[in-house]
Design a protein around this motif. Structure first.
Motif, PDB file in Angstrom:
ATOM      1  N   PRO B 137       0.804  -1.217   0.000  1.00 13.61           N
ATOM      2  CA  PRO B 137       0.000   0.000   0.000  1.00 13.61           C
ATOM      3  C   PRO B 137       0.841   1.273   0.000  1.00 13.61           C
ATOM      4  N   SER B 138       2.165   1.164   0.194  1.00 15.81           N
ATOM      5  CA  SER B 138       3.015   2.358   0.167  1.00 15.81           C
ATOM      6  C   SER B 138       4.469   1.910   0.205  1.00 15.81           C
ATOM      7  N   LEU B 139       5.376   2.847  -0.092  1.00 14.38           N
ATOM      8  CA  LEU B 139       6.804   2.534   0.048  1.00 14.38           C
ATOM      9  C   LEU B 139       7.155   2.259   1.499  1.00 14.38           C
ATOM     10  N   TYR B 140       6.497   3.020   2.389  1.00 14.93           N
ATOM     11  CA  TYR B 140       6.723   2.837   3.826  1.00 14.93           C
ATOM     12  C   TYR B 140       6.408   1.388   4.215  1.00 14.93           C
ATOM     13  N   PRO B 443       6.740   7.971  -3.439  1.00 14.52           N
ATOM     14  CA  PRO B 443       6.931   8.433  -2.054  1.00 14.52           C
ATOM     15  C   PRO B 443       5.728   9.242  -1.583  1.00 14.52           C
ATOM     16  N   GLY B 444       5.211   8.888  -0.398  1.00 10.18           N
ATOM     17  CA  GLY B 444       4.091   9.637   0.180  1.00 10.18           C
ATOM     18  C   GLY B 444       2.739   9.185  -0.304  1.00 10.18           C
ATOM     19  N   GLU B 445       2.702   8.272  -1.277  1.00 17.45           N
ATOM     20  CA  GLU B 445       1.436   7.784  -1.811  1.00 17.45           C
ATOM     21  C   GLU B 445       0.978   6.589  -0.970  1.00 17.45           C
ATOM     22  N   PHE B 446      -0.353   6.527  -0.645  1.00 19.55           N
ATOM     23  CA  PHE B 446      -0.887   5.428   0.144  1.00 19.55           C
ATOM     24  C   PHE B 446      -2.132   4.869  -0.514  1.00 19.55           C
ATOM     25  N   PRO B 448      -5.893   3.585  -0.866  1.00 17.69           N
ATOM     26  CA  PRO B 448      -7.044   4.244  -0.251  1.00 17.69           C
ATOM     27  C   PRO B 448      -7.654   3.448   0.905  1.00 17.69           C
ATOM     28  N   TRP B 449      -7.255   2.197   1.128  1.00 18.88           N
ATOM     29  CA  TRP B 449      -7.854   1.384   2.191  1.00 18.88           C
ATOM     30  C   TRP B 449      -7.070   1.400   3.498  1.00 18.88           C
ATOM     31  N   ILE B 450      -6.023   2.262   3.532  1.00 17.16           N
ATOM     32  CA  ILE B 450      -5.219   2.298   4.763  1.00 17.16           C
ATOM     33  C   ILE B 450      -4.784   3.733   5.036  1.00 17.16           C
ATOM     34  N   SER B 451      -4.773   4.096   6.323  1.00 18.37           N
ATOM     35  CA  SER B 451      -4.321   5.443   6.682  1.00 18.37           C
ATOM     36  C   SER B 451      -2.809   5.504   6.664  1.00 18.37           C
ATOM     37  N   PRO B 452      -2.232   6.658   6.376  1.00 18.32           N
ATOM     38  CA  PRO B 452      -0.782   6.799   6.510  1.00 18.32           C
ATOM     39  C   PRO B 452      -0.392   6.671   7.983  1.00 18.32           C
ATOM     40  N   PRO B 453       0.826   6.301   8.246  1.00 10.70           N
ATOM     41  CA  PRO B 453       1.272   6.255   9.649  1.00 10.70           C
ATOM     42  C   PRO B 453       1.462   7.673  10.161  1.00 10.70           C
ATOM     43  N   THR B 454       1.557   7.802  11.477  1.00 11.70           N
ATOM     44  CA  THR B 454       1.758   9.132  12.045  1.00 11.70           C
ATOM     45  C   THR B 454       3.205   9.568  11.916  1.00 11.70           C
ATOM     46  N   ARG B 455       4.110   8.598  11.853  1.00  8.59           N
ATOM     47  CA  ARG B 455       5.530   8.941  11.777  1.00  8.59           C
ATOM     48  C   ARG B 455       6.238   8.019  10.800  1.00  8.59           C
ATOM     49  N   GLY B 456       7.371   8.452  10.316  1.00  5.25           N
ATOM     50  CA  GLY B 456       8.179   7.599   9.437  1.00  5.25           C
ATOM     51  C   GLY B 456       9.132   6.731  10.234  1.00  5.25           C
ATOM     52  N   ILE B 457      10.023   6.075   9.491  1.00  2.19           N
ATOM     53  CA  ILE B 457      10.994   5.166  10.113  1.00  2.19           C
ATOM     54  C   ILE B 457      12.307   5.911  10.340  1.00  2.19           C
ATOM     55  N   ASP B 458      12.909   5.680  11.498  1.00  3.17           N
ATOM     56  CA  ASP B 458      14.229   6.244  11.802  1.00  3.17           C
ATOM     57  C   ASP B 458      14.225   7.772  11.665  1.00  3.17           C
ATOM     58  N   GLY B 459      13.120   8.403  12.078  1.00  2.51           N
ATOM     59  CA  GLY B 459      13.039   9.859  12.029  1.00  2.51           C
ATOM     60  C   GLY B 459      12.873  10.440  10.634  1.00  2.51           C
ATOM     61  N   GLN B 460      12.744   9.585   9.650  1.00  2.00           N
ATOM     62  CA  GLN B 460      12.538  10.065   8.280  1.00  2.00           C
ATOM     63  C   GLN B 460      11.071  10.446   8.103  1.00  2.00           C
ATOM     64  N   VAL B 462       7.285  10.617   6.416  1.00  2.00           N
ATOM     65  CA  VAL B 462       6.432   9.547   5.896  1.00  2.00           C
ATOM     66  C   VAL B 462       6.617   9.391   4.388  1.00  2.00           C
ATOM     67  N   ASP B 463       6.892  10.532   3.706  1.00  2.00           N
ATOM     68  CA  ASP B 463       7.018  10.433   2.248  1.00  2.00           C
ATOM     69  C   ASP B 463       8.471  10.227   1.805  1.00  2.00           C
ATOM     70  N   PHE B 464       9.276   9.719   2.688  1.00  2.00           N
ATOM     71  CA  PHE B 464      10.680   9.416   2.360  1.00  2.00           C
ATOM     72  C   PHE B 464      10.734   8.314   1.308  1.00  2.00           C
ATOM     73  N   GLU B 465      11.781   8.300   0.507  1.00  2.00           N
ATOM     74  CA  GLU B 465      11.906   7.267  -0.521  1.00  2.00           C
ATOM     75  C   GLU B 465      12.509   6.003   0.110  1.00  2.00           C
ATOM     76  N   TYR B 466      11.642   5.246   0.795  1.00  2.00           N
ATOM     77  CA  TYR B 466      12.111   4.088   1.560  1.00  2.00           C
ATOM     78  C   TYR B 466      12.648   2.978   0.661  1.00  2.00           C
ATOM     79  N   VAL B 467      12.127   2.915  -0.546  1.00  2.00           N
ATOM     80  CA  VAL B 467      12.665   1.942  -1.503  1.00  2.00           C
ATOM     81  C   VAL B 467      12.985   2.681  -2.788  1.00  2.00           C
ATOM     82  N   LYS B 468      14.242   2.522  -3.232  1.00  2.00           N
ATOM     83  CA  LYS B 468      14.635   3.125  -4.501  1.00  2.00           C
ATOM     84  C   LYS B 468      14.679   2.025  -5.535  1.00  2.00           C
ATOM     85  N   PHE B 469      13.843   2.179  -6.555  1.00  2.00           N
ATOM     86  CA  PHE B 469      13.784   1.122  -7.572  1.00  2.00           C
ATOM     87  C   PHE B 469      14.936   1.257  -8.546  1.00  2.00           C
ATOM     88  N   CYS B 470      15.591   0.197  -8.832  1.00  2.00           N
ATOM     89  CA  CYS B 470      16.761   0.223  -9.719  1.00  2.00           C
ATOM     90  C   CYS B 470      16.496  -0.714 -10.882  1.00  2.00           C
TER      91      CYS B 470
END
Lengths: 563, 471
Positions: B137-140, B443-446, B448-460, B462-470
């Motif tokens: 549902p998201s990169l997060y 990044p930052g896209e979620f 529609p069936w789930i709410s975004p989290p309140t915080r990101g991971i490791d202080g990043q 929520v719309d951080f690029e948690y996965v970079k596609f190569c």
């Protein structure tokens, strides 16, 4: 002697000069062993311990008997007939001493019975393997284990004085199993008809005279007045029927005492030649002992004369005597040792050279008898109530005869490390001269379902077999590499020491004897299954049981439910 | 392979570079692990850079080292929690003896079984979840899935370390077998039932990480008390990582519930709104909670008594209890006699599985309370409830019987009639599939069936690029 709850046996050796219960007389080629059991030990107080009435025997009587048999076998090869009789008037032997049995702990009773059976089997083996024919001259009552001793002889002569009988009175009098394996000999060896044997075994007073002969319980009966002459004549005839193995007297080898050094902890070192040949170490933890056997420096003398000249100091005989002594001490004096680990050290080529002598000189009376002696010691190991483990590592010398220790072990470990170069070897000694009680060699028994594996192993005899070879041939159980080695061996010991000792004894003895039954396997099997069971039951050993009630004014009280 | 720089390739605090036995074992096992990871690990994302946490030491700043990394290059390490002086066996018959630094031979087989059973769950869950990335549902969430996956992989390493170091050839063979079994495979399934259930959608994933990983937490806490010191220290360290998995599950379910509550406020039909119907969440909870309860084993168990008596497996927080022998006490169980439940006392040692299950149930109840608080916050009247621990059980005293979610005995027929109300249906699964037809990868896209989290991971953010596609 009064307190059997913690009995220790200081020595399993004796000497005719020290016999208290037997007299060994040799006249030409006929020997006579006269049982003359002392009722009391020296210094035994009036109210102390049990009294050996009516030639009733205990372990110490049997230790002397065992010594006498070995001595005759090795020191007096000219003897062609052995007469077993009694020095007491109108009494041959009343069997095992009942107050001793009643007062001794279970483990001792079991060990006592095992030892006496081994002695009786040795008596039979001696006659079967070129030793003297054996004649039981029953000059009086022979009952229970006393009749058993007679049964172990080739022939039984019974005096006919209208009262002396042979009997197995255990069922009616003592509430235990007759003889000490005796019923097997009655029906299997003497082939007494089973219904007659049943009746015989329920008669406290036994059977005498013509009926005893008709039922094959004895071979002949003789009037009291002519009994000695008849016995002498029969002994002469038996001796004459056997080809002499040596010319004249004086050819025997001295059955020298075993040299042993015992440490405070109970470790036993058997020094021989320049280095300790056999070493028994008791571990302080994990209830284990390690037996280390050292190969000789070389193959020793290569002629029968040279070997005879060494006598009891010849490596195979000296080693297996030490091994036997160590084993008996473990059995009787270290009941808590549940695991025995075999180690070997030394030159495998020397061992193979020794085996070559054992094979080449099988025609020498001495070498032949040494082989049979080794066979009997190995059989004692087979019936040990201990887990037996063989550890084959760098410097091990499990070759030929000593490989039998791997073959009889419940499990074996062989180090798999090319740098260490552990090797085992097979010789002709692994394929015939040392059968187990079931008549099979240990390897044949091991490969009962794979004759082709047995043949393959035989085809590799003489070769130094690597760990890979030994594993492929099924000769060893586990082959950990150098990294796993210590852990695997340690873990095997630790795991074993956590199991029920009774379950292990049962499991091991059930697995060791695959293949056919023989009189010998039946004796030990039934001894373990029935006698040792009855010896545990309240009907025998409970406060109101038959063993306890014997000799008292009380009648035993039984729990009548059959099990 | 001989000149591998072990310490940099495999972060560890077990002196790997000097341990010939372990090196030899790992040299054989590690390539097979990578093969397994490529074959059975996350499908389709092995070339991408994922913002992952790697444990590089057991120090305070060492166990959570963040950075983008391709999963096959993840540095799976071997860590034991630091020793605390002279540890003793803290419970059972050996209490007070020195803790074992080597496997005690008497308990070798029992210990191996414990370790293999625990170890088998780790790769199993990776296999169960391997297709989920395609519907993230998201990169997060994608990143969280992979974090869970690589750490399950590391937990497998931890168990394999124990097998390799302490169990000789048998241990090496068991380590191989851990890579050979396959979740859901009809010939070579994973050992425990819950690990053969497919995890085909994210609701299942969040329920799995909430409930099944929480079983893992309690198993690890019981093993962290073990008298076999290397096992205790290994499990202690694994617990630090396991916490994140449960966080992923608990917040995941909560975010679904929030979204559903918001979208259906005023009586809207959830399916029309494209969210997950509340009843569907409750059914998934019913399923995964009951499957996870089974993992604790029989309520009345001779194995449990043996493991406790031997000092191999303790209770939750055993070291904080007052009494550690558990020989005299009894535990009251409810056994089915005829058509009634009858209370029965069993020796406490035999009830150790149930004692651990009690701690687990308490913890799950806290989780459910936090979900219900979230529902309350968004003004919803809906409430999640845990079913009775007798409901839908396949192991233990209640296996093969039928109970309602309230714990009332019922007939097989009545159970079947209500099955669709109580447990996920094919229709539920089809609906979840229809919601999850693609991954949300901007990044930052979620979804529609789930709410975004309140915080990101490791202080990043929520719309951080948690996965970079190569690709």
């Amino acid at each position: 002697m009064s307190d059997y709850t913690d009995v220790k046996v200081s020595s399993f050796e004796s000497h005719p000069d020290r016999y208290r219960h037997w007299r060994l007389e040799v006249s030409g080629d006929v020997a006579t062993l006269k049982m003359d059991i002392q009722e009391r030990d020296e210094g035994q107080a009036e109210d102390e311990g049990y009294i050996r009435k009516l030639n009733s025997y205990d372990l110490f009587v049997d230790i002397e008997l065992n010594d006498a048999l070995n001595r005759l076998y090795f020191e007096r090869p000219e003897v062609r007939c052995l007469v077993v009789t009694s020095a007491k008037d109108r009494v041959f032997c009343a069997g095992a001493n009942i107050p001793m049995l009643a007062s001794s702990p279970h483990a001792f009773k079991v060990n006592f019975c095992k030892y006496t059976n081994e002695t009786r089997l040795a008596l039979e083996d001696i006659s079967l393997t070129g030793g003297p024919k054996t004649l039981a001259a029953l000059n009086g009552v022979a009952s229970g284990g006393g009749y058993e001793l007679a049964l172990a002889c080739d022939e039984i002569m019974l005096v006919d004085d209208r009262s002396s009988a042979v009997s197995l009175p255990e069922v009616p009098l003592l509430g235990v199993l007759p003889g000490t394996g005796g019923l097997t000999r009655v029906v299997d060896k003497r082939k007494v008809r089973r219904d007659l044997a049943d009746y015989f075994s329920s008669l406290a007073e036994g059977v005498r005279g013509k009926r005893a002969v008709d039922w094959r319980l004895v071979d002949s009966t003789h009037k009291l007045s002519v009994f000695p002459q008849q016995v002498a004549a029969r002994a002469r005839a038996l001796a004459d029927a056997v080809a002499p193995v040596v010319e004249g007297a004086g050819r025997g080898v001295r059955w020298a005492p075993i040299a042993v050094e015992v440490s405070e902890a109970g470790d036993r070192a058997y020094p021989s030649f320049a280095h300790p040949q056999v070493l028994l170490r008791l571990s302080t933890s994990r209830r284990a002992a390690t037996l280390t056997l050292h190969a000789p420096a070389d193959g020793g003398p290569t002629t029968a004369e040279g070997i005879e000249a060494l006598g009891a100091a010849w490596w195979p005989l000296a080693t297996f005597r030490a091994l036997e002594d160590a084993l008996l001490h473990l059995r009787f004096n270290h009941l808590d040792v549940g695991t025995l680990v075999f180690e070997t050290r030394g030159d495998q080529e020397a061992l193979m050279a020794v085996d070559a002598q054992l094979e080449a000189h099988a025609g020498s009376w001495f070498v032949a008898r040494a082989r049979h002696y080794i066979k009997r010691v190995l059989k004692r190991l087979d019936v040990s109530s201990m887990t037996l483990l063989a550890v084959v590592d760098e410097g091990s010398a499990f070759a030929g005869t000593l490989f039998e220790l791997v073959a009889l072990a419940d499990r074996s470990f062989m180090l798999d490390d090319p740098k260490a170069g552990a090797r085992v070897r097979l010789s002709a000694m692994n394929f015939g001269p040392f059968p187990m009680g079931n008549g099979l060699t240990r390897l044949a028994c091991r490969f009962l379902g794979e004759p082709e594996t047995l043949a393959a192993a035989r085809g590799r005899a003489g070769e130094a077999l690597s760990t890979e070879d030994a594993r492929d041939l099924g000769l060893v159980t586990f082959t950990p590499d150098d990294i796993d080695w210590e852990d695997e061996v340690r873990l095997a010991l630790e795991e074993r020491s956590g199991f029920s000792p009774d379950a292990l004894t049962g499991m091991e003895s059930n697995l060791r004897f695959a293949g056919p039954e023989t009189m010998e396997t039946k004796i030990f099997g039934r001894l373990s299954a029935w006698q040792n069971w009855i010896f545990q039951r309240p009907n025998a050993v409970g406060p109101e049981g038959a063993l306890k009630a014997f000799g008292s004014p009380r009648r035993p009280v039984f729990d009548w439910d059959r099990t | 392979m001989a000149s591998i720089d072990y310490d940099s390739k495999i972060p560890n605090n077990v002196n790997l570079s000097d341990d010939r036995r372990l090196q030899r074992a790992l040299e054989e096992w590690q390539p097979n692990f990578i093969d397994w990871w490529m074959e059975m690990g996350p499908d389709g994302f092995q070339a991408d850079d994922v913002y992952l946490r790697t444990a590089v030491s057991v120090e305070k700043d060492g166990w959570a080292h963040f950075g983008h990394v391709k999963m096959p290059d993840y540095r799976w390490g071997i860590f034991l929690a630091p020793t605390e002086g002279e540890r003793k066996v803290n419970f059972g018959d050996h209490m007070g003896e020195d803790a074992w630094q080597q496997v005690p031979g008497d308990y070798r087989n029992a210990l191996r079984r414990i370790i293999v059973t625990q170890g088998d769950t780790e790769p199993a869950s990776v296999e169960q979840q391997r297709q989920l990335g395609h519907s993230a549902p998201s990169l997060y969430d994608l990143r969280n899935l992979f974090q869970v996956n690589v750490e399950e992989g590391r937990h497998l390493w931890a168990m394999v370390y124990l097998l390799h170091s302490y169990f000789g050839r048998d241990g090496r063979e068991e380590a191989e077998a851990l890579l050979a079994r396959r979740s859901g495979d009809s010939d070579s399934p994973r050992i425990l039932g819950a690990f053969n259930e497919p995890i085909a959608d994210w609701l299942s994933f969040f329920c799995f990480t909430t409930f099944t990983d929480r079983d893992g937490k309690y198993q690890l806490r019981a093993l962290a008390e073990s008298g076999f010191d290397p096992l205790a220290r290994t499990c202690t360290f694994m617990l630090t990582e396991e916490a994140h998995h449960m966080f992923v599950g608990q917040t995941g379910v909560e975010r679904i519930l929030r979204r559903t509550a918001e979208a259906t406020r005023g009586g809207a039909d959830p399916k029309a709104a494209g969210v997950v119907p509340f009843e569907m969440v409750q059914r998934a909870v019913n399923l995964w909670y009951s499957l996870s309860l089974d993992l604790f084993g029989g309520e009345d168990s001779s194995n449990a008594a043996l493991f406790f008596g031997a000092g191999l497996k303790g209770r939750d927080l055993e070291h904080k209890l007052d009494e550690h022998r558990a020989l005299e006490q009894r535990y009251t169980l409810e056994r089915v006699v005829g058509d009634r439940l009858v209370k029965e006392d069993v020796p406490l040692r035999r009830a150790m599985n149930e004692v651990l299950r009690d701690a687990y149930v308490n913890d799950c109840e806290k989780v459910v309370r936090s979900w219900n608080r979230a529902l309350e916050e968004v003004g919803s009247d809906l409430r999640v409830a845990l079913p009775s621990r007798r409901f839908n059980r396949a192991q233990g005293l209640y296996a093969g019987m039928h109970f309602t979610p309230d714990g009332e005995m019922t007939s097989a027929q009545a159970f079947e009639t209500n099955r669709a109300a109580w447990l996920p249906t094919d229709e539920d699964r089809a609906y979840m599939r229809s919601l999850q037809t693609r991954a949300y990868t901007k990044p930052g896209e979620f979804a529609p069936w789930i709410s975004p989290p309140t915080r990101g991971i490791d202080g990043q953010p929520v719309d951080f690029e948690y996965v970079k596609f190569c690709r």
